[in-house]
Motif scaffolding. Structure first.
Motif, PDB file in Angstrom:
ATOM      1  N   VAL A 414       0.836  -1.195   0.000  1.00 36.56           N
ATOM      2  CA  VAL A 414       0.000   0.000   0.000  1.00 36.56           C
ATOM      3  C   VAL A 414       0.872   1.246   0.000  1.00 36.56           C
ATOM      4  O   VAL A 414       0.585   2.220  -0.711  1.00 36.56           O
ATOM      5  N   VAL A 417       2.219   1.797  -3.439  1.00 35.79           N
ATOM      6  CA  VAL A 417       1.185   2.308  -4.339  1.00 35.79           C
ATOM      7  C   VAL A 417       0.875   3.762  -4.011  1.00 35.79           C
ATOM      8  O   VAL A 417       0.726   4.596  -4.914  1.00 35.79           O
ATOM      9  N   GLU A 418       0.823   4.076  -2.717  1.00 40.98           N
ATOM     10  CA  GLU A 418       0.466   5.442  -2.347  1.00 40.98           C
ATOM     11  C   GLU A 418       1.552   6.434  -2.758  1.00 40.98           C
ATOM     12  O   GLU A 418       1.245   7.551  -3.169  1.00 40.98           O
ATOM     13  N   ASN A 421       1.537   6.483  -6.714  1.00 44.21           N
ATOM     14  CA  ASN A 421       0.273   6.898  -7.298  1.00 44.21           C
ATOM     15  C   ASN A 421      -0.068   6.126  -8.565  1.00 44.21           C
ATOM     16  O   ASN A 421      -0.589   6.668  -9.519  1.00 44.21           O
TER      17      ASN A 421
END
Lengths: 681, 681
Positions: A414, A417-418, A421
């Protein structure tokens, strides 16, 4: 009743808000400072280099050395607990181990300024781990109502005296730290959940979530404010966001092979990294005599070679941005990348564990994305026709290395991904992480014998540990923090609780105990809890509870509960506790507590008695003597205990509690409400 | 030893792989079927409507009725346990409650085909909840080695006999279901973590994660295959992905006000939804006599009015895609949206809890995005100059409604982000979710009295429950599944374990027990576990363990352990267990188990004895009688227990286990390894 619960809940949420705001502001402060230092450094060097190349180079080295040494000075002289990333210590704290000094106010200050120095000075480390520690410090200080030593405490904040409430706060602080470091609020929640806490209650999830969201808002607001030029010339952000949403949209199945290769490399290099850091740390400990560790300050800033400069001379954030960049095929040559990989890997290993606040996240991303990009170059050359981005491979490489060394799963996914983006790459990141994990497992299980034979040159005990454990667990082990792993050892299955106690002598206290006896018992051992035994009228003994060492010390210090007679003073036994403010018994998290040697008792005092009944914990956790140690381990870890009493088999069963007994309550309550309603109509 | 552990780990991972593949394929099958049905329906209706409007309308209704009734037929006649979303039941199972029939093979089949019928028939429900149930069924069936009833079992798969291993598998199945339903692998892991499991071990995280990743790969492969036209004319996907990555990039602070409004509306409408569904379900149960529930089949498909058709006539997926769409300001008029909102809300409430597999996720998104878009329209009108997208508001509305009704936090966030593919909105989604949560809390705590007075017209007990609990908890409550909430009741603080047992009579068994006594005890009550008491030589009693009802029944049925003498046959007591295959004692998850009435014993049998020593659990969990019930509750829930014995205070303490005792093991092991190494050199 209800009102108190409501007040309590309100305070908890308010604290979560404060933690979010505090951690967000700390992160903004660090980022702006680092950015500004980097900016000044660059402009100064640039001005001087126009005139003299050598002078510029010297100035550059001097500034960096000054920054780094200021950081080292702060850490060694002022806040020794602020060295390293701090995550292993926080993990230990939440696992139930009290490590003195890690949550002090001075540690907080040392961490903030130390991070600025070491990151601003260009060492091969990041500010992410330290931010987690900073968040935890802020949370803990709030939880105990400020720092007592620096007279910053406030009475009305001292709401949290129970260990559990404090741990909850520290958990919130960790999440806030990650959320602030990566601007990844969900990643923060997951990090706190997966990596840090040993046990987890779902009530806590909302509060952690709230804290993370607050951090996101604070950081965003601060960055908006910075954009309008209020943060100095160079302070325009500095948060790591490598937006590659324009990158590769899709993947073809042929690409899975090189991606698997990346996963394997990541697993191996990550595990090797852990292994090497163990050797380095041991070597330092053995040969540098626990002092200084200033080995590394000669290596980190004397390269100004060829085209590698785009990686070396930038801040790490910008270097990663370049490595991840899409639509830039052949920006880097394979030779440059290889050189950088070898050098930076070495640097990162050497820098690890030195006396400055050090995060391993950004260096990990640097290393991983370098070899990822290398594989990407070969892939692009091999499958010419496909729409392949080298940047994607760099990202996957970063994920694989972090997976290989830190072993986080979901939170790492996560966070990656954060910060990038780009959601479309999520399944690929998952796959690469899994492959690196499987690779480690295979190497560990099949080649362990070979490795052990090869590596007997090195200190042997550590082999395999590194392959089986994440970076943080290992650091914790190296620092002597006794973390309970989530899985009990296989050998425990065959052992019983009694065997675990061995032939240790149980030191128990009578209900009414002579002060001299207490003192001698406390002096003679280091146990933290003692069973209290009473006698019934028919002469049988009865375990009536658990007395904590810290509470005994408070009683000895205050002396107001001493009595002359050896008889229990009050049959109900509860009225006495009123003499004490409840908060007296709550040891501040950040202090070392009182020691028996600090307490001075007159010989009269020693002849007096204390009735322990009002102060003991009347229902400690117990297990029968022949319970399997695996079960005991699970109870211990899942409930976060510090003591379990092993008792003989019971002679009878008073009752059996089942699910229904725990639900009946509810119906009683419901029907009570129904009755109330029907009368009020 | 090590080899067995390795084999065991390998089997677990292999099962995780199979669960991922199975669930992925099931999801693909359902999606393709629904898409194809919708396609055929549309083309047929379109062809007929060219000739006669009325005939087309009738055909349309008939096809839908046929689909829905086939689904109802499957559920009512073949697999009653497949009705509803299945999530409350799975939650109950993982919380420790054995609900018969929910994990049968026929339930799996009923769920798959029932979902196709009900979703294909255009009811106001989704296929997401059912997919979670499907994943859990697949996992459970794999775990017990196939369906014994349908002779699909395989011996070598029967590796999982312990309850915990099975629960782990079912957890993987849940995650796989969510991952397949939303193509949201990380969301699946978090859903399993947050919403479904009652306790969680970090070892499990990797496997759940792996399962989700496999699902993602399978679904992607299947969709790639479908794109080349192999899935029928209309089966080109159907997975819900509402890509709004082109949407709003940023938000301004003025927008926070309308977003807060959305959060409030979401909290209120969501809680109201829960409340209304409670009334509907109760009303159905009371007045429709638990049969049929066919009320709703008249309402769902007779609208073909005005411009609303773009919402009503599309599949729900397309409708949502339209509602979320960016760059389409004023596509919908406020009147249309309001009409749709009112009608769909009513429909969703009425459809809820009927005899078809029903997911609440997509309807929730529909409702939420409608009012979100409404607020968006007003915002766009009010702040004219800003770059505002109505689609963003629709997304936030969806999040707020789901937050208000289901109360998931982190997993909901991640799922929303994964299905919309727009990470930038994450902080906003978090904020909206938090506001809706706070709104519910405020309403609950302040207005509870008012509400109770107003709503006394309605059955009173349910008021407030709905405000305090999520949709799934409530459904579980309505279905009589006794879920243990994560937080013990406030009243428990003042109660002790003994009080919770009340004055219940403890039925204990002697070590060697007469068969007739066992039968009469088993007949006289419904307890699932019995303490076993033995006498020591000096006449004292001693609790030697816990005997499960199910194990007693197995012993009674097999009869091979009956003996003539009332004396313990073998002092070591372990050799007997060999007569039994261990798997005999493991009740298949999906069957109801044997009942005492199914067992026929001759009068000779009744005169015989059984020595229970080899079959009992020798170290059940115990708590002292005066432990606070809150503590007992936490032990019970965190360890996932079914029985705790309440015993008298112990007379002495044999030992105290602390963290160090649990770590010493490790050092022993390490030094053993070191020794081995030094000898092998």
């Amino acid at each position: 009743g209800k009102l108190y619960v409501g007040y309590n809940v309100g305070v908890k949420w308010f604290f979560a808000l404060l933690i979010g705001i505090g951690t967000g502001l700390a992160a903004v402060f660090i980022n702006i400072s680092v950015e500004n230092f980097a900016g000044w450094k660059f402009s100064l060097t640039f001005n001087i280099i126009q005139k003299s190349y050598v002078a510029g180079f010297l100035i550059y080295i001097l500034i960096n050395l000054a920054l780094v040494f200021s950081s080292v000075y702060i850490i060694t002289q002022f806040a020794p607990a602020a060295a390293g990333s701090g995550i292993p210590e926080i993990k230990g704290y939440l696992n139930g181990i009290d490590i003195p000094g890690i949550l002090l106010f001075r540690t907080l200050i040392g961490k903030i300024f130390g991070s600025i120095g070491s990151v601003g000075g260009g060492l091969a480390l990041g500010k992410e781990g330290p931010l987690v520690h900073i968040g935890a410090c802020i949370a803990s200080l709030l939880g105990q109502g400020g720092s007592t030593k620096y007279h910053l405490s406030s009475r009305w904040l001292q709401g949290f005296k129970s260990e559990r409430d404090r741990r909850d706060l520290v958990t919130c602080g960790c999440a806030a730290g990650v959320a602030a470091a990566f601007r990844a609020p969900v990643g923060g929640v997951l990090f706190a959940l997966e990596e840090v806490t040993s046990w987890w209650r779902s009530q806590l999830m909302w509060r952690v979530f709230f804290t993370s969201a607050i951090v996101a808002v604070v950081v965003r607001a601060a960055m908006g404010w910075c954009k309008s030029g209020n943060c100095g010339h160079f302070g325009s952000g500095g948060f790591i966001i490598w937006d590659i949403s324009d990158g590769q949209e899709d993947y073809s199945f042929e690409e899975l092979l090189p991606m698997a290769v990346i996963g394997i490399i990541g697993g191996l290099l990550g595990a090797l990294f852990n292994q090497l850091t163990i050797y380095i740390t041991r070597w330092r400990r053995n040969y540098l005599h626990k002092k200084g560790n200033r080995v590394k300050f000669y290596c980190s800033k004397d390269k100004e070679y060829n085209d590698l400069a785009t990686i070396f001379f930038n801040t790490q954030d910008d270097a990663i941005r370049n490595l991840f960049s899409a639509k830039t095929i052949h920006e880097f040559s394979a030779q440059s990348l290889l050189t950088f990989l070898v050098m930076f890997y070495t640097l990162a290993v050497v820098t690890f564990g030195t006396a400055v606040p050090a995060g391993q996240f950004v260096p990990g991303i640097m290393i991983g994305s370098t070899y990822g990009r290398l594989v990407g170059i070969f892939t692009v050359n091999h499958y010419k026709k496909l729409n392949i981005e080298e940047g994607t491979y760099a990202l996957l490489g970063a994920a694989s290395f972090l997976g290989g060394s830190m072993r986080m799963t979901v939170s790492l996914c996560v966070i990656m991904v954060e910060i990038t983006n780009n959601l479309k790459l999520l399944p690929l990141i998952m796959l690469v992480l899994l492959i690196s994990k499987v690779c480690i497992l295979l190497v560990y299980s099949i080649w362990i014998d070979v490795l052990q034979n090869v590596l007997t040159l090195f200190p042997s005990q550590a082999v395999g540990d590194a392959f089986n454990e994440g970076l943080y667990e290992e650091q914790a082990r190296l620092r002597g923090i006794p973390l309970l792993e989530s899985r009990p050892k296989y050998e425990m299955r065959k052992m019983t609780a009694r065997e675990a106690c061995g032939n240790q002598k149980v030191l128990s206290l009578p209900r009414v105990v002579k002060v001299a006896d207490v003192v001698s018992i406390l002096r003679s051992n280091k146990h933290n809890g003692f069973p209290v035994i009473d006698h019934t009228r028919n002469g049988e003994t009865l375990v009536i509870g658990l007395m904590l060492r810290s509470h005994l010390l408070v009683l000895l210090q205050s002396k107001i509960d001493f009595q002359h007679s050896p008889l229990p003073c009050d049959p109900r036994g509860r009225s006495q506790a009123i003499r004490h403010n409840f908060s007296e018994f709550a040891k501040p998290v950040s202090s070392k507590g009182i020691s028996i040697n600090d307490i001075h008792l007159s010989s009269d005092d020693l002849e007096m008695y204390i009735d322990l009944a009002p102060f003991l914990n009347p229902s400690p956790y117990i297990v029968p003597e022949d319970m399997s140690l695996t079960k005991v381990y699970n109870i211990f870890r899942q409930l976060g205990l510090r003591h379990i009493f092993v008792v003989p088999r019971a002679s009878r069963v008073i009752g059996v509690i089942t699910r229904k007994d725990l639900l009946i309550e509810e119906e009683i309550e419901d029907s009570a409400i129904t009755e109330l309603q029907s009368t009020s109509v």
